[in-house]
Design an enzyme around this catalytic site. Structure first.
Site, PDB file in Angstrom:
ATOM      1  N   LYS A 104      51.317  30.083  18.594  1.00  5.41           N
ATOM      2  CA  LYS A 104      50.879  30.642  19.876  1.00  5.41           C
ATOM      3  C   LYS A 104      49.692  31.538  19.542  1.00  5.41           C
ATOM      4  CE  LYS A 104      51.815  33.646  23.714  1.00  5.41           C
ATOM      5  NZ  LYS A 104      52.538  34.840  24.206  1.00  5.41           N
ATOM      6  N   GLY A 165      53.799  42.160  29.895  1.00  9.50           N
ATOM      7  CA  GLY A 165      54.778  43.232  30.071  1.00  9.50           C
ATOM      8  C   GLY A 165      54.716  43.954  31.396  1.00  9.50           C
ATOM      9  N   ALA A 191      53.210  35.507  30.481  1.00  6.08           N
ATOM     10  CA  ALA A 191      52.907  36.930  30.678  1.00  6.08           C
ATOM     11  C   ALA A 191      53.028  37.357  32.134  1.00  6.08           C
ATOM     12  CB  ALA A 191      51.520  37.297  30.158  1.00  6.08           C
ATOM     13  N   GLY A 192      53.729  38.473  32.317  1.00  4.30           N
ATOM     14  CA  GLY A 192      53.814  39.108  33.623  1.00  4.30           C
ATOM     15  C   GLY A 192      54.969  38.657  34.493  1.00  4.30           C
ATOM     16  N   ASN A 213      59.469  37.268  28.130  1.00  7.81           N
ATOM     17  CA  ASN A 213      59.967  38.176  27.110  1.00  7.81           C
ATOM     18  C   ASN A 213      60.462  39.480  27.729  1.00  7.81           C
ATOM     19  OD1 ASN A 213      58.672  39.454  23.903  1.00  7.81           O
ATOM     20  ND2 ASN A 213      60.610  39.747  24.881  1.00  7.81           N
ATOM     21  N   THR A 214      59.528  40.320  28.186  1.00  3.23           N
ATOM     22  CA  THR A 214      59.871  41.672  28.614  1.00  3.23           C
ATOM     23  C   THR A 214      60.979  41.715  29.659  1.00  3.23           C
ATOM     24  OG1 THR A 214      57.637  42.461  28.136  1.00  3.23           O
ATOM     25  CG2 THR A 214      58.958  43.803  29.632  1.00  3.23           C
TER      26      THR A 214
END
Length: 262
Positions: A104, A165, A191-192, A213-214
């Site tokens: 990645k 995040g 992301a986001g 992830n976050t």
């Protein structure tokens, strides 16, 4: 069992799950491991700066000890690289240490917004593709850049929904739609994504997968949140494959009575 009828294929490899998980920010390695299991994911990103590539058993960089390579494809990521040279060096080190030749590609020199550098990302992708790596680049939602990266042979494009995040969902809808429309490789929204509904929306738009992830790592119960994202991804993909109804400016009766009254 996934409700999706179409498998996700990246670089010739088939995945049953369309949810990819990141491994940062978890309160413990055990919490991360439980979330991975609950998610049904088959691909896991690992920041190379958190992995022990020396073979010396560094206890502070032992994340790889908690991820079963027989269950998950390890996707090294170059998070923290400031430019193409750093990203290429990290990727080569990972391959030399025995990790898969998948990467990645993540280059974001600005620590405040963590937005990917398009010039350095393209330069690194060009080098790594020529060296035989399977490259999955994290990019701004830029249709022109996405197309140029596809032209040089990347395996996917990974446009951001909103900053890393931030949990703000898909704030780049129009650009992501264009990227999906023009795609010749799988599109992964990365992301986001802060809620399962955000992941479902991405899938309903026609994205091939999402990376989260976050939102999972910081949840009070990461394993339950991972399961929620799993279901949301499957539901969104099923809705896309089934064919969503079009939107209308005016009402349209679900039980028209005109013929009956006549």
């Amino acid at each position: 069992m996934s409700v999706s009828n179409q498998p996700l294929v990246i670089a010739g490899r088939i995945f049953r799950s369309r949810l990819i998980l990141g491994t940062g920010k978890f309160s413990s390695m055990e919490a991360m491991r439980q979330a991975l299991e609950a998610s049904g994911a088959e691909m896991v990103t690992v920041a190379l700066r958190r992995a022990d590539l020396s073979g010396k058993g560094d206890p502070f960089a032992n994340i790889l000890d908690f991820i079963d390579p027989k269950k998950f494809l390890l996707l090294p990521n170059t998070s923290g690289a400031m430019n193409a040279d750093e990203a290429v060096r990290l990727t080569r080190l990972a391959a030399a240490a025995g990790l898969p030749k998948w990467v990645k590609l993540e280059i974001h020199p600005d620590p405040r917004y963590l937005l990917p550098d398009p010039v350095e990302t393209f330069r690194a992708a060009e080098i790594l593709v020529k060296e035989g790596f399977t490259v999955l680049p994290y990019i701004n939602a830029d249709p022109v850049l996405a197309k140029r990266l596809q032209d040089i042979g990347v395996a996917t494009v990974m446009p951001l929904g909103s900053p890393i995040g931030s949990n703000r969902g898909i704030q780049t809808r129009d650009q992501v739609r264009i990227i999906i429309e023009q795609a010749t490789v799988p599109v992964v929204v990365d992301a986001g994504l802060g809620a399962p509904s955000h992941a479902a929306e991405a899938m309903e738009m026609g994205a091939d997968a999402v990376l989260v992830n976050t939102a999972i790592a910081v949840a009070n119960e990461p394993n339950r949140m991972a399961a929620a994202f799993k279901m949301a991804v499957e539901a969104g993909r099923a809705a896309f494959e089934s064919g969503l109804g079009g939107q209308n400016e005016i009402a349209s009766a679900t039980s028209p009575l005109t013929a009956f009254l006549d």
